[in-house]
Design a protein around this motif. Sequence first.
Motif, mmCIF file in Angstrom:
data_model
loop_
_atom_site.group_PDB
_atom_site.id
_atom_site.type_symbol
_atom_site.label_atom_id
_atom_site.label_comp_id
_atom_site.label_asym_id
_atom_site.label_seq_id
_atom_site.Cartn_x
_atom_site.Cartn_y
_atom_site.Cartn_z
ATOM 1 N N GLY A 1 10.513 0.408 -5.303
ATOM 2 C CA GLY A 1 12.329 0.749 -5.785
ATOM 3 C C GLY A 1 12.650 1.685 -4.543
ATOM 4 O O GLY A 1 13.459 1.120 -3.599
ATOM 5 N N GLU A 2 11.530 2.513 -3.117
ATOM 6 C CA GLU A 2 11.741 3.608 -2.648
ATOM 7 C C GLU A 2 12.669 2.208 -0.928
ATOM 8 O O GLU A 2 13.116 2.484 -0.420
ATOM 9 C CB GLU A 2 10.973 4.612 -1.984
ATOM 10 N N VAL A 3 10.986 0.882 -1.466
ATOM 11 C CA VAL A 3 11.116 -0.112 0.136
ATOM 12 C C VAL A 3 12.753 -0.642 -0.106
ATOM 13 O O VAL A 3 13.563 -1.415 0.872
ATOM 14 C CB VAL A 3 10.459 -0.749 0.623
ATOM 15 N N ILE A 4 12.416 -1.354 -1.454
ATOM 16 C CA ILE A 4 14.140 -2.221 -1.654
ATOM 17 C C ILE A 4 15.117 -1.027 -0.968
ATOM 18 O O ILE A 4 16.649 -1.351 -0.544
ATOM 19 C CB ILE A 4 13.886 -2.785 -2.839
ATOM 20 N N ASP A 5 14.856 0.564 -1.619
ATOM 21 C CA ASP A 5 16.714 1.246 -1.704
ATOM 22 C C ASP A 5 17.079 0.697 0.178
ATOM 23 O O ASP A 5 17.730 1.259 0.307
ATOM 24 C CB ASP A 5 16.033 2.516 -2.453
ATOM 25 N N SER B 1 7.494 6.695 -11.505
ATOM 26 C CA SER B 1 7.382 5.627 -11.287
ATOM 27 C C SER B 1 8.086 4.256 -11.750
ATOM 28 O O SER B 1 8.492 2.883 -11.640
ATOM 29 C CB SER B 1 5.949 5.366 -11.703
ATOM 30 N N ARG B 2 8.726 4.397 -13.351
ATOM 31 C CA ARG B 2 9.498 3.298 -13.652
ATOM 32 C C ARG B 2 10.809 3.616 -13.555
ATOM 33 O O ARG B 2 11.565 2.551 -12.888
ATOM 34 C CB ARG B 2 9.309 4.550 -15.788
ATOM 35 N N VAL B 3 11.470 4.933 -13.149
ATOM 36 C CA VAL B 3 12.941 4.494 -12.910
ATOM 37 C C VAL B 3 12.739 3.898 -11.375
ATOM 38 O O VAL B 3 13.638 2.943 -10.912
ATOM 39 C CB VAL B 3 13.497 5.936 -12.486
ATOM 40 N N LEU B 4 11.973 4.365 -10.770
ATOM 41 C CA LEU B 4 11.827 3.277 -9.348
ATOM 42 C C LEU B 4 11.669 1.922 -9.457
ATOM 43 O O LEU B 4 11.967 1.081 -7.951
ATOM 44 C CB LEU B 4 10.956 3.767 -9.015
ATOM 45 N N CYS B 5 10.686 1.523 -10.362
ATOM 46 C CA CYS B 5 10.543 -0.150 -10.900
ATOM 47 C C CYS B 5 11.854 -1.017 -11.103
ATOM 48 O O CYS B 5 12.757 -1.431 -10.762
ATOM 49 C CB CYS B 5 10.350 -0.099 -11.467
ATOM 50 N N GLN C 1 1.305 3.159 -6.509
ATOM 51 C CA GLN C 1 2.206 3.707 -6.975
ATOM 52 C C GLN C 1 3.740 3.303 -6.619
ATOM 53 O O GLN C 1 3.722 2.732 -5.606
ATOM 54 C CB GLN C 1 2.620 5.161 -5.472
ATOM 55 N N LEU C 2 3.435 3.233 -8.173
ATOM 56 C CA LEU C 2 4.382 2.004 -8.156
ATOM 57 C C LEU C 2 6.140 2.360 -7.775
ATOM 58 O O LEU C 2 6.880 1.092 -7.668
ATOM 59 C CB LEU C 2 4.978 1.316 -9.926
ATOM 60 N N ASP C 3 5.971 3.899 -7.677
ATOM 61 C CA ASP C 3 7.602 3.892 -7.517
ATOM 62 C C ASP C 3 7.990 3.056 -5.852
ATOM 63 O O ASP C 3 9.355 3.241 -5.558
ATOM 64 C CB ASP C 3 8.183 5.395 -7.148
ATOM 65 N N VAL C 4 7.098 2.822 -4.623
ATOM 66 C CA VAL C 4 6.837 2.495 -3.345
ATOM 67 C C VAL C 4 8.185 1.448 -3.822
ATOM 68 O O VAL C 4 8.846 1.196 -2.757
ATOM 69 C CB VAL C 4 5.508 1.990 -3.004
ATOM 70 N N ARG D 1 0.870 -1.382 0.204
ATOM 71 C CA ARG D 1 -0.081 0.249 0.122
ATOM 72 C C ARG D 1 0.923 1.488 -0.277
ATOM 73 O O ARG D 1 1.806 0.457 0.514
ATOM 74 C CB ARG D 1 -0.464 -0.154 1.350
ATOM 75 N N VAL D 2 0.240 2.449 -0.569
ATOM 76 C CA VAL D 2 1.267 3.743 -0.205
ATOM 77 C C VAL D 2 1.480 4.326 1.129
ATOM 78 O O VAL D 2 1.688 4.679 1.433
ATOM 79 C CB VAL D 2 0.380 4.796 -0.913
ATOM 80 N N LEU D 3 0.382 4.085 1.657
ATOM 81 C CA LEU D 3 0.382 3.974 3.383
ATOM 82 C C LEU D 3 -0.218 3.646 4.526
ATOM 83 O O LEU D 3 -0.876 2.639 3.322
ATOM 84 C CB LEU D 3 -0.435 5.379 3.692
ATOM 85 N N TYR D 4 -0.310 3.136 5.326
ATOM 86 C CA TYR D 4 0.257 2.530 6.905
ATOM 87 C C TYR D 4 -0.434 3.329 7.371
ATOM 88 O O TYR D 4 0.555 4.048 8.141
ATOM 89 C CB TYR D 4 0.500 1.172 7.155
ATOM 90 N N ASP D 5 -1.319 2.716 8.887
ATOM 91 C CA ASP D 5 -1.301 4.052 9.763
ATOM 92 C C ASP D 5 0.275 3.523 11.224
ATOM 93 O O ASP D 5 0.890 2.092 10.133
ATOM 94 C CB ASP D 5 -2.487 3.428 10.514
ATOM 95 N N VAL D 6 0.440 3.420 11.784
ATOM 96 C CA VAL D 6 1.302 3.328 12.661
ATOM 97 C C VAL D 6 1.514 1.506 13.180
ATOM 98 O O VAL D 6 3.289 1.697 13.742
ATOM 99 C CB VAL D 6 1.994 4.351 13.882
#
Lengths: 645, 158
Positions: free
Chosen positions: A372-376, A427-431, A367-370, A328-333
């Motif tokens: 890439g962000e989490v793997i980064d 988003s493509r770049v983060l994929c 949001q497909l960039d997510v 998901r894009v966002l979660y609660d804490v």
Amino acid sequence: MPGASFSIAAPQNVRSNPNAIGDYAAIGDCRSAALVGRDGSIDWLCWPRFDSPSLFAALLDPSAGHWRIAPVGPFQTVRRYIENTNVLQTRFDTGSGSLLLTDLMPVASEEEKRRLMLPEREILRLVECERGEVELEWSIEPRPGYGVRSATVRRLGQLGFRAESPEGLLSLRTDLPAELREHGRIEGRARLSAGASAYASLTLAARDPAVLPPLGEWSHTALERTVRWWQGWASAARYEGPCREMVIRSALALKLMVYAPSGAVIAAPTTSLPERIGAPLNWDYRFCWLRDASLTVRALVGLGYVDEAHAFVNWLLHATRLTYPELRVLYDVHGNKPPDERVLHRLAGHQGSVPVRIGNLAADQRQLDVYGEVIDAVIHFVRAGGTLDRETEGVLRAWGEYVCRNWEQPDEGIWEPRTGRAHHTHSRVLCWVALDGLLQLHEKDHIRWAPLAMFEKNRELIRQEIEGRAWNPSLESYVAELDSDRLDATLLLLAWYGFEPARSDRMRATYRRIRQQLGAGDGLLYRYPRNQEPEREGDPVSPGEGAFGICSFWAAEYLALGGGTAEEARQLFEWLCGYANDVGLFAEEIDPGTGAALGNFPQAFTHVGLINAALSIARRLEGEAPIPRQVPHRQEGSEAEKTRV
Amino acid sequence: MNWNSWLLWSPVATLALTSVMAGSQGLHLTRMNLPYMLGSIFTPNRERAKLIGFVFHMMNGWIFSLAYVAAFQSWGRATWWAGAAIGLVQSIFVLTVVVDLLPSFHPRMASEQTGPTVTRQLEPPGFLALNYGYQTPISVLVAHLIYGAILGGFYSMR
């Protein structure tokens, strides 16, 4: 700028909120946060955690609860945090003397908590007359549930006041004169002479019997304990580059947004502070955006804070289990879906900016960039010495497979427009970043098995598509969406993610075009062209928002990565740091005309941009290469065991 | 008391409970993983924790079943619904008391009071273990009903 003073009009009986967004400072305990205005008023507090309903929300409506302590009559204020802490001090200078107000949410180490009996949540306010004689007035109006309810307050003699709220029992103790008025308002006046002190403590007992901390010496002990903890944490920062004070302040601000019980990192502790005053660009940021949190972790790791990275990666793997392998894009804490977005019609909004929203519809976006962000973020964790267990390897692999299946899909993208999906370059770049990172992790034995052929093939296909369709030859720039002519500040990140060298002709041309089309003046950048902003719900006209804080820092970082000289990067960076408010905090956006803060506050994203830019500039100034993106080989033995997730 | 019957059906019931919880995880209903939560008391290593926790969990199931069997013996009969009723009580106890106490003795579990130091790793379950997903109480309830029903339905008094 830090140290500046401001004139605030004396409060009236019928109070209107004189504070702008940048007039606030944040205090917190890594579970909840409060905003304190220049006028000594706590105008925002959500207890027991960041996304709980508010207890004080005068920030969004003057009648929605506050707790104010300030001199009677005109005064000037100078504010600062006690060095390397999140303990705020506001000095009120009046014609007759000066008053020092110290605000904090007391914190303690886990070892101290085992020895001491401490309240579940507490705000402590210490008032000291430093010079002359000052008459002060104070008032508190708890309004639980975003100002909807009046608290039923009872006086308990020497034990102070108590009020039941849906979130638990509130207890107020103070040695200031206090009178209980109607609608749960408590107020009083006192005259303090030089050397005299007074104390006030508000606590919440969410579940267990309330702990009522004594005042006086105990308050000073709590202050010392809190200062010691924050200074100890800040002293661990590894940074010796330009604007060190601002970088440490940013780290402290980010730390305030880490929800310690789970390791989640929220985007900001507020909701619905407007991106433009009077406009409907008001959103609830009190949740954990995986993208923002990942960038936050990267910044904290860069400063040497590995524990926070460890906790976040652990939370990430735990929280995303219910949607595995989709993120998901966002979660609660705690990793649950945030409540559905709704409008609080009763609240007047910050300086009339309605609607006030709670919950966030972006939770349902793609949001497909997510990925890439989490793997980064995981890669940064690995670079900091962490290792991955088999279950984590499996989760990472599944995210990679998801990316392979879905990277060609359109998505809402990083800026979360509510008008539909598109094929975003970012988003493509983060994929590409996701697959490239996974392949690196496999190569260095952090992931022992992976569908290499599938990952390599898709990584190459993504690169070909970006190089072919995201580059606009007539514009001589990368563009925001495939086959478009629209620019976007996220394109500056292509260099940071290692997709394209900052020194390449294409990146230099893109930077020039971004400066030309997205420049807001004075070094600031808009995130996308103002006349091409996507329309958003409830705002069919051009939103006209401010310059975007993190985008401006991306530009400084791009220069540091090789797009410019080290001196150019440093100058821009130092200039941008000057847009912080008097205590060094940034909101999401900056009004290019006035320099005023806009949007939720303080905003992790902007402070992340500041820290990452600082780290890159420091390395460049020291003559070192940019922060390496290579993954080290898997650690063996006990060292690995210490940081395993 | 029929020791042979107890020795046979107690592990079967515990395995069923564990399977229901694991299935709930697989169906993305909950993040609660009892073997991992128990095993991580002894080690931070996730794989080892799950193995140790599984053994620990089986032993717990065995020990808890003694209370069920004692109740059946005192009532003079064992039925699936009597077992399920005890399972209902046990699940309420687990959700309201045990998960609340866990952070107090679990060396690697944070509590709602943890912070600002970020040291321990396991997230606290919270009231009714809702932090592990809103469906968690239902999963725990169903798992314990099945556990009790198996014990009550198959345990032989003689």
